[in-house]
Motif scaffolding. Structure first.
Motif: not given
Length: 106
Positions: A7-9, A13-14, A43-46, A51-53
């Motif tokens: 996940t982006y979150r 964190d990493g 704040a803009f993690a959603d 935009a996973n690509h």
């Protein structure tokens, strides 16, 4: 099936953890600024998750910039509101009067 990408979150964190040495080397007064950058990215993690690509490093930076732009817009709006109040003849606009009460000044 499960996700093929973290996940982006989790990535964020990493990614922030990779900067631990850098953050520690900053002067104490700049550490809070550094933390706010990553708070802005969170704040803009959603949106970044959708935009996973795209390159995730770039998404972190764009999210930080977007949070910065938001803060600038809010400050600009507040300045415009205060100017309008002063031009209208108000002695102390609400936010200034509230700050004075909070600070203990009368």
């Amino acid at each position: 099936m499960g996700r093929t990408n973290p996940t982006y979150r989790g990535f964020l964190d990493g990614y922030e953890g990779e900067f631990d040495d850098y953050r520690r080397a900053l002067r104490r007064r700049h550490q809070a600024d550094f933390d706010r950058l990553f708070d802005g990215a969170r704040a803009f993690a959603d949106a970044a998750g959708y935009a996973n690509h795209l390159d995730r490093d770039t998404l972190v930076l764009v999210s930080m910039l977007l949070a910065h732009e938001e803060r600038l817009r809010e400050q600009s709006d507040e300045i415009a509101r205060l100017r309008a109040a002063v031009e209208a003849g108000d002695e102390a606009p609400d936010s200034v009067a509230d700050e004075r009460r909070t600070d203990g000044a009368q």
